[in-house]
Write a protein that holds these residues in place. Structure first.
Motif, PDB file in Angstrom:
ATOM      1  N   LEU A   1       0.835  -1.208   0.000  1.00 47.81           N
ATOM      2  CA  LEU A   1       0.000   0.000   0.000  1.00 47.81           C
ATOM      3  C   LEU A   1       0.866   1.252   0.000  1.00 47.81           C
ATOM      4  O   LEU A   1       0.361   2.351  -0.183  1.00 47.81           O
ATOM      5  CB  LEU A   1      -0.948  -0.028   1.195  1.00 47.81           C
TER       6      LEU A   1
ATOM      7  N   PHE B   1     -10.514  -0.628   6.718  1.00 50.76           N
ATOM      8  CA  PHE B   1      -9.840  -0.512   5.422  1.00 50.76           C
ATOM      9  C   PHE B   1     -10.289  -1.675   4.533  1.00 50.76           C
ATOM     10  O   PHE B   1     -10.104  -2.832   4.894  1.00 50.76           O
ATOM     11  CB  PHE B   1      -8.331  -0.553   5.654  1.00 50.76           C
TER      12      PHE B   1
ATOM     13  N   ASP C   1      -5.026  10.325   8.660  1.00 48.59           N
ATOM     14  CA  ASP C   1      -4.707   9.906   7.288  1.00 48.59           C
ATOM     15  C   ASP C   1      -5.438  10.757   6.243  1.00 48.59           C
ATOM     16  O   ASP C   1      -5.479  10.388   5.060  1.00 48.59           O
ATOM     17  CB  ASP C   1      -5.115   8.441   7.063  1.00 48.59           C
TER      18      ASP C   1
ATOM     19  N   ARG D   1      -8.692   1.500  19.156  1.00 46.90           N
ATOM     20  CA  ARG D   1      -8.892   1.731  17.736  1.00 46.90           C
ATOM     21  C   ARG D   1      -7.928   0.726  17.090  1.00 46.90           C
ATOM     22  O   ARG D   1      -6.749   0.679  17.435  1.00 46.90           O
ATOM     23  CB  ARG D   1      -8.503   3.166  17.394  1.00 46.90           C
TER      24      ARG D   1
ATOM     25  N   ARG E   1      -1.149  16.231  10.039  1.00 41.71           N
ATOM     26  CA  ARG E   1      -0.032  15.868  10.921  1.00 41.71           C
ATOM     27  C   ARG E   1       0.847  17.051  11.292  1.00 41.71           C
ATOM     28  O   ARG E   1       1.758  16.904  12.112  1.00 41.71           O
ATOM     29  CB  ARG E   1       0.804  14.774  10.248  1.00 41.71           C
TER      30      ARG E   1
ATOM     31  N   GLU F   1     -10.360   0.040  12.131  1.00 40.31           N
ATOM     32  CA  GLU F   1     -10.180   0.826  10.904  1.00 40.31           C
ATOM     33  C   GLU F   1     -10.644  -0.062   9.756  1.00 40.31           C
ATOM     34  O   GLU F   1      -9.983  -1.049   9.426  1.00 40.31           O
ATOM     35  CB  GLU F   1      -8.709   1.204  10.733  1.00 40.31           C
TER      36      GLU F   1
ATOM     37  N   ASP G   1      -5.862  -0.699  14.160  1.00 42.66           N
ATOM     38  CA  ASP G   1      -5.266  -0.332  12.881  1.00 42.66           C
ATOM     39  C   ASP G   1      -5.417  -1.463  11.861  1.00 42.66           C
ATOM     40  O   ASP G   1      -5.111  -2.618  12.164  1.00 42.66           O
ATOM     41  CB  ASP G   1      -3.776  -0.039  13.113  1.00 42.66           C
ATOM     42  N   VAL G   2      -5.839  -1.113  10.658  1.00 36.07           N
ATOM     43  CA  VAL G   2      -6.021  -2.061   9.534  1.00 36.07           C
ATOM     44  C   VAL G   2      -6.377  -3.488   9.980  1.00 36.07           C
ATOM     45  O   VAL G   2      -5.876  -4.462   9.411  1.00 36.07           O
ATOM     46  CB  VAL G   2      -4.816  -2.075   8.566  1.00 36.07           C
TER      47      VAL G   2
HETATM   48  O1  TEU Z   1      -3.868   3.195   7.684  1.00 41.31           O
HETATM   49  C1  TEU Z   1      -4.092   2.310   6.650  1.00 41.31           C
HETATM   50  C2  TEU Z   1      -5.000   2.906   5.672  1.00 41.31           C
HETATM   51  O2  TEU Z   1      -6.108   2.535   5.663  1.00 41.31           O
HETATM   52  C3  TEU Z   1      -4.586   3.971   4.754  1.00 41.31           C
HETATM   53  O3  TEU Z   1      -4.831   5.234   5.284  1.00 41.31           O
HETATM   54  C4  TEU Z   1      -3.187   3.858   4.274  1.00 41.31           C
HETATM   55  O4  TEU Z   1      -2.345   4.473   5.177  1.00 41.31           O
HETATM   56  C5  TEU Z   1      -2.953   4.451   2.946  1.00 41.31           C
HETATM   57  O5  TEU Z   1      -3.382   5.776   2.935  1.00 41.31           O
HETATM   58  C6  TEU Z   1      -3.489   3.615   1.821  1.00 41.31           C
HETATM   59  O6  TEU Z   1      -3.302   4.233   0.604  1.00 41.31           O
HETATM   60  C7  TEU Z   1      -3.363   2.764   8.888  1.00 41.31           C
HETATM   61  C8  TEU Z   1      -2.978   3.966   9.713  1.00 41.31           C
HETATM   62  O7  TEU Z   1      -4.111   4.728   9.984  1.00 41.31           O
HETATM   63  C9  TEU Z   1      -1.939   4.727   8.965  1.00 41.31           C
HETATM   64  O8  TEU Z   1      -1.597   5.922   9.597  1.00 41.31           O
HETATM   65  C10 TEU Z   1      -0.740   3.829   8.833  1.00 41.31           C
HETATM   66  O9  TEU Z   1       0.235   4.455   8.033  1.00 41.31           O
HETATM   67  C11 TEU Z   1      -1.101   2.483   8.193  1.00 41.31           C
HETATM   68  O10 TEU Z   1      -2.247   1.907   8.778  1.00 41.31           O
HETATM   69  C12 TEU Z   1       0.001   1.479   8.382  1.00 41.31           C
HETATM   70  O11 TEU Z   1       0.139   1.158   9.725  1.00 41.31           O
END
Ligand code: TEU
Length: 505
Positions: A94, A206, A275, A148, A366, A204, A150-151
């Motif tokens: 990604l 995603f 993000d 929360r 940020r 999250e 993450d992914v």
């Molecule tokens: O984010 C993953 C995500 O869903 C996206 O925002 C990703 O960072 C990217 O923009 C896809 O194109 C989470 C965190 O919120 C982010 O800050 C981290 O960088 C990422 O996971 C990896 O840990």
């Protein structure tokens, strides 16, 4: 604090070396404990970010794992041999490039869905899952109030690692979030950890579509309480590229989620996070003329949305996107890698790249928090903060907002109080009364004997808005301006006007 990022920390702390330690730059565990205590004393709660799809390559588990295929940590990560001298499959990271990196020592590839320094954990290994559950308990036992995650939809991987199939839509997260054991693992996590604590979780989401959302959040499944979906925040995006959006599209996303989730699923509306760009620059108008008014309109939308609204730091004072003049203004690894793969290869010109990133960059959220009008916006007394301060800090800062009762900050606090008093906004039904209007967003929130109408002008034009048939707006209960009427049934909405009416039922 030293200028520039310490290592690890190449992805703003999403590359974790030790789950039970506070990174020195941020303080100590004693500082954390004190913060938690003070938060509790104020009747607040603390949610911690749980980053367990991957670790840093400097985490002790990975340091051991890469030593060879025959130690207790060998299978803590996802290792595969190459295929005919190439990566095990065609998955992309990604953060650009292949998702596989060859390790010379093991002579195998490890999977990293994000940066090379973020190897993915192997959740199919029960020892890894138990490590994660233990570290969750470590923080929960301190008294935190939830996570929360993450992914989190990415934790399970199909061990076959086939190439993207013919139906691949160009969005890797749609494949990565569809691992076969994902929901088994989330249910196990709930059974073994979460069910023993009175806490809340938000994943999250995603890659999580509306259709898949109930699998995560339907309360009868015992997985997560909420997931963040991406459709609204990324309405105007195609990957890193910006594309124009319309209010009708915005409304359609909101309506779709409200229609598509039943009472067993809880929503988590948000307009930004770390993000995303800043909401007032993204969906409002950040010019000096309309910044305050449009930020208040967006507050009105967020705080009258169904579920649990999430507000990102800085948005409560209407912080804006930061001007972006060259690649040197960007710190984010995702953007810097994109620059290498898109601009340095000649696929895109620097101007085109910067045009899009001005709208879509994660760095906008940020830049240091703007506390006051003093040097570095009061963020640090070091000569230079770790990242540049938005040049508008003298106009936009927390102190200025605290000094004016009419500020965005106080508008938010009044709205939060108003929402808490009126449960219709939390639990009530949602009906968009005019989905096709290009400038006006108007919806009803209904609960038992209460009925509210929210009307907002999402534009810089004055609009005379004729109320849909049958609606009577006798009493206005909230506004970011003053009520103006043309006649009985039409409202004169100045640019970025937002109002809430109580309606007779
Ligand atoms: O984010 C993953 C995500 O869903 C996206 O925002 C990703 O960072 C990217 O923009 C896809 O194109 C989470 C965190 O919120 C982010 O800050 C981290 O960088 C990422 O996971 C990896 O840990």
């Amino acid at each position: 604090m030293a200028l520039g990022k310490p290592k690890p920390h190449m992805n703003d702390a999403y590359d974790i070396r030790d789950y039970r330690k506070v990174m020195t730059e941020f303080g100590s565990m004693a500082d954390f404990d004190r913060m938690l205590g003070e938060i509790k004393q104020r009747g607040m709660k603390l949610i911690v970010d749980l980053v367990v799809n991957h670790t840093s390559d400097e985490h002790a588990w990975f340091v051991e794992s890469r030593k060879g295929a025959d130690n207790p940590f060998s299978d803590y990560y996802i290792w595969r041999s190459g295929k005919q001298g190439k990566e095990p499959n065609n998955w992309v990271s990604l953060f650009s490039g292949s998702a596989w990196k060859k390790d010379p020592n093991r002579d195998e590839y490890y999977l990293h869905l994000f940066a090379e320094k973020q190897p993915d954990l192997n959740w199919d290994n029960p020892a890894v899952r138990n490590e994660v559950y233990d570290l969750m308990k470590f923080w929960l036992d301190k008294g935190i109030d939830g996570f929360r995650m993450d992914v989190i939809p990415l934790i399970s991987k199909d061990p076959i690692f086939s190439d993207y199939g013919p139906s691949y839509n160009g969005r890797p997260e749609s494949v990565y979030s569809a691992g076969p054991a994902l929901h088994d693992y989330l249910q196990e996590m709930h059974r073994k950890v979460l069910s023993h604590y009175d806490v809340m979780t938000v994943g999250e989401g995603f890659g999580v579509t509306l259709e898949k959302t109930p699998l995560f959040v339907d309360e009868r499944r015992h997985e997560l309480d909420m997931v963040f979906h991406f459709e609204l925040a990324r309405l105007d995006r195609d990957g890193w590229r910006w594309k124009p959006w319309t209010l009708q599209e915005f409304k359609a996303v909101v309506a779709k989620f409200n229609r598509g989730l039943d009472r067993h699923c809880w929503q988590s509306p948000y307009l930004s996070n770390h993000d995303s760009p800043r909401p007032v620059s993204h969906f409002g108008d950040d010019s000096p003329r309309y910044r305050e008014k449009s930020a208040k309109l967006l507050a009105t939308f967020l705080l009258t949305s169904v579920g649990t609204p999430f507000l990102y730091q800085g948005d409560e004072i209407g912080m804006t996107n930061c001007p972006l003049n060259s690649i040197d203004d960007l710190d984010d690894i995702e953007a810097r890698n994109l620059w290498k793969s898109e601009v340095e290869t000649g696929s895109v010109t620097p101007d085109e790249f910067l045009f899009h990133l001005r709208k879509t960059s994660r760095d906008h959220s940020r830049n240091p928090m703007q506390w006051n009008a003093s040097a570095n916006a009061g963020f640090t007394d070091a000569a230079k903060p770790w990242f540049r301060v938005n040049p508008r800090y003298q106009e936009i800062n927390a102190e200025a907002d605290l000094n004016s009762k009419e500020s965005i900050y106080f508008y938010y606090s009044r709205l939060i109080e108003f929402r808490k008093k009126n449960r219709a906004f939390i639990y009530g039904d949602y009906t968009d009364v005019d989905p096709d209007h290009p400038k006006i967003f108007a919806y009803l929130r209904d609960l038992e004997n209460d009925r509210f109408l929210v009307v907002m002008n999402f534009s810089g034009d004055e609009v005379v808005y004729r109320l849909p048939e049958g609606l009577n707006t006798e009493s206005m209960v909230f506004t970011n301006g003053t009520e103006l009427r043309e006649n009985e049934d039409s409202l004169r909405m100045v640019p970025w006007d937002a109002r809430i009416y109580r309606l007779a039922k």
